[in-house]
Design an enzyme around this catalytic site. Structure first.
Site, PDB file in Angstrom:
ATOM      1  N   GLY A  92       0.833  -1.207   0.000  1.00  0.00           N
ATOM      2  CA  GLY A  92       0.000   0.000   0.000  1.00  0.00           C
ATOM      3  C   GLY A  92       0.863   1.251   0.000  1.00  0.00           C
ATOM      4  N   ASP A 134       7.878   5.507   8.696  1.00  0.00           N
ATOM      5  CA  ASP A 134       7.261   4.815   9.805  1.00  0.00           C
ATOM      6  C   ASP A 134       6.060   5.661  10.170  1.00  0.00           C
ATOM      7  OD1 ASP A 134       7.613   2.398  11.469  1.00  0.00           O
ATOM      8  OD2 ASP A 134       7.379   3.840  13.083  1.00  0.00           O
ATOM      9  N   ARG A 189       1.148  10.852   4.924  1.00  0.00           N
ATOM     10  CA  ARG A 189       2.257  10.488   4.009  1.00  0.00           C
ATOM     11  C   ARG A 189       2.386  11.537   2.898  1.00  0.00           C
ATOM     12  NH1 ARG A 189       0.678   6.003   3.662  1.00  0.00           N
ATOM     13  NH2 ARG A 189       1.895   5.280   5.418  1.00  0.00           N
TER      14      ARG A 189
HETATM   15  P1  ITT Z   1       7.040  -1.162   6.510  1.00  0.00           P
HETATM   16  O1  ITT Z   1       7.560  -1.110   7.921  1.00  0.00           O
HETATM   17  O2  ITT Z   1       7.645  -2.259   5.703  1.00  0.00           O
HETATM   18  O3  ITT Z   1       7.116   0.169   5.808  1.00  0.00           O
HETATM   19  P2  ITT Z   1       4.519  -1.484   7.862  1.00  0.00           P
HETATM   20  O4  ITT Z   1       3.109  -1.709   7.411  1.00  0.00           O
HETATM   21  O5  ITT Z   1       5.046  -2.421   8.902  1.00  0.00           O
HETATM   22  O6  ITT Z   1       5.458  -1.509   6.572  1.00  0.00           O
HETATM   23  P3  ITT Z   1       4.762   0.671   9.748  1.00  0.00           P
HETATM   24  O7  ITT Z   1       5.661  -0.112  10.636  1.00  0.00           O
HETATM   25  O8  ITT Z   1       5.090   2.107   9.477  1.00  0.00           O
HETATM   26  O9  ITT Z   1       4.648   0.001   8.316  1.00  0.00           O
HETATM   27  O10 ITT Z   1       3.304   0.538  10.326  1.00  0.00           O
HETATM   28  C1  ITT Z   1       2.367   1.496  10.095  1.00  0.00           C
HETATM   29  C2  ITT Z   1       0.985   0.895  10.212  1.00  0.00           C
HETATM   30  O11 ITT Z   1       0.077   1.996  10.433  1.00  0.00           O
HETATM   31  C3  ITT Z   1       0.551   0.221   8.918  1.00  0.00           C
HETATM   32  O12 ITT Z   1       0.800  -1.163   8.885  1.00  0.00           O
HETATM   33  C4  ITT Z   1      -0.954   0.527   8.903  1.00  0.00           C
HETATM   34  O13 ITT Z   1      -1.634  -0.415   9.692  1.00  0.00           O
HETATM   35  C5  ITT Z   1      -1.021   1.876   9.585  1.00  0.00           C
HETATM   36  N1  ITT Z   1      -0.965   2.952   8.577  1.00  0.00           N
HETATM   37  C6  ITT Z   1       0.082   3.758   8.272  1.00  0.00           C
HETATM   38  N2  ITT Z   1      -0.223   4.577   7.271  1.00  0.00           N
HETATM   39  C7  ITT Z   1      -1.482   4.290   6.918  1.00  0.00           C
HETATM   40  C8  ITT Z   1      -2.355   4.779   5.944  1.00  0.00           C
HETATM   41  O14 ITT Z   1      -1.979   5.714   5.077  1.00  0.00           O
HETATM   42  N3  ITT Z   1      -3.574   4.253   5.870  1.00  0.00           N
HETATM   43  C9  ITT Z   1      -3.965   3.291   6.718  1.00  0.00           C
HETATM   44  N4  ITT Z   1      -3.215   2.742   7.664  1.00  0.00           N
HETATM   45  C10 ITT Z   1      -1.964   3.235   7.759  1.00  0.00           C
END
Ligand code: ITT
Length: 204
Positions: free
Chosen positions: A11, A69, A180
């Site tokens: 995503g 993050d 983001r």
């Molecule tokens: P990477 O670490 O590989 O980038 P991740 O999904 O584990 O992927 P994060 O540790 O930054 O990423 O976790 C952020 C979480 O917050 C992500 O898994 C989503 O559940 C939520 N999140 C972050 N941005 C979001 C968005 O734009 N829309 C919806 N949920 C989001």
């Protein structure tokens, strides 16, 4: 100039790619540069975690790498799940985590369901030089999912800027107001500076 999008979240890859497409950079994914595994996110805050991911990919690929993050901070839960949004409840899917969050706030009245998404974006080159950017988006949490686009908690996050959920919004609409998107706007403004030219100049 090459730039690796340092994330395992598809995503995020889609959002980064769309937002950065016009900058003239050659964008590569972590998979394309052979990075399959990411280190544990042991940082004390978003910026430290983003730096861990970006440095890992920059060192393995030898290329500048950009990681984010991010997290969802819920007022009624004192900012949880926040830094732990991706592992909330130790659950494995977006839909399970979203359902878990909804069950944890089911008794919270509509006017007290405020939340914000936050995003720390960190750019690192293989020498360890880094630059960071920040973005936030405010909204409120619905009682049920609505919409089919996006990822993570998007279906329950009702954006005050868009008057709909992030899942009901088009990718362009989400990018204009999202955490983001705001961090990527900061990155883009910096990218046009002399400092950025120096940052990228030591790499092909
Ligand atoms: P990477 O670490 O590989 O980038 P991740 O999904 O584990 O992927 P994060 O540790 O930054 O990423 O976790 C952020 C979480 O917050 C992500 O898994 C989503 O559940 C939520 N999140 C972050 N941005 C979001 C968005 O734009 N829309 C919806 N949920 C989001």
């Amino acid at each position: 100039m090459k730039l690796v999008i340092a994330t395992a979240n598809q995503g995020k890859v889609k959002e980064f790619s769309a937002a950065l497409a016009h900058l003239g950079l050659e964008l590569l994914t972590a998979t394309e540069v052979g990075v399959k595994d990411f280190p544990e996110e042991t940082g004390a805050n978003y910026k430290e975690n983003a730096a861990i991911k970006a440095l890992h990919v920059a060192q393995l690929s030898g290329l500048p790498s950009l990681a984010d993050d991010s997290g969802l901070e819920v007022d009624a839960l004192n900012g949880a799940p926040g830094l732990y949004s991706a592992r909330y409840g130790n659950l494995n899917s977006d839909s399970e985590r979203t359902a878990f969050l909804l069950s944890n706030i089911e008794n919270i009245e509509t006017s007290k369901r405020g939340a914000k998404f936050v995003c720390s974006l960190v750019l690192v080159n293989p020498d360890g030089l880094s630059k960071s950017f920040w973005g936030e988006a405010k909204g409120t949490l619905l009682r049920a999912a609505s919409g089919s686009d996006g990822f993570g908690y998007d279906p329950i996050f009702y954006s005050f800027d868009l008057d709909k959920t992030f899942s009901e919004a088009s990718k362009d609409e989400k990018r204009k107001v999202s955490h983001r998107g705001h961090a990527l706007n900061e990155f883009e403004a910096w990218f046009k500076t002399e400092e950025a030219k120096t940052f990228f100049s030591s790499h092909p």
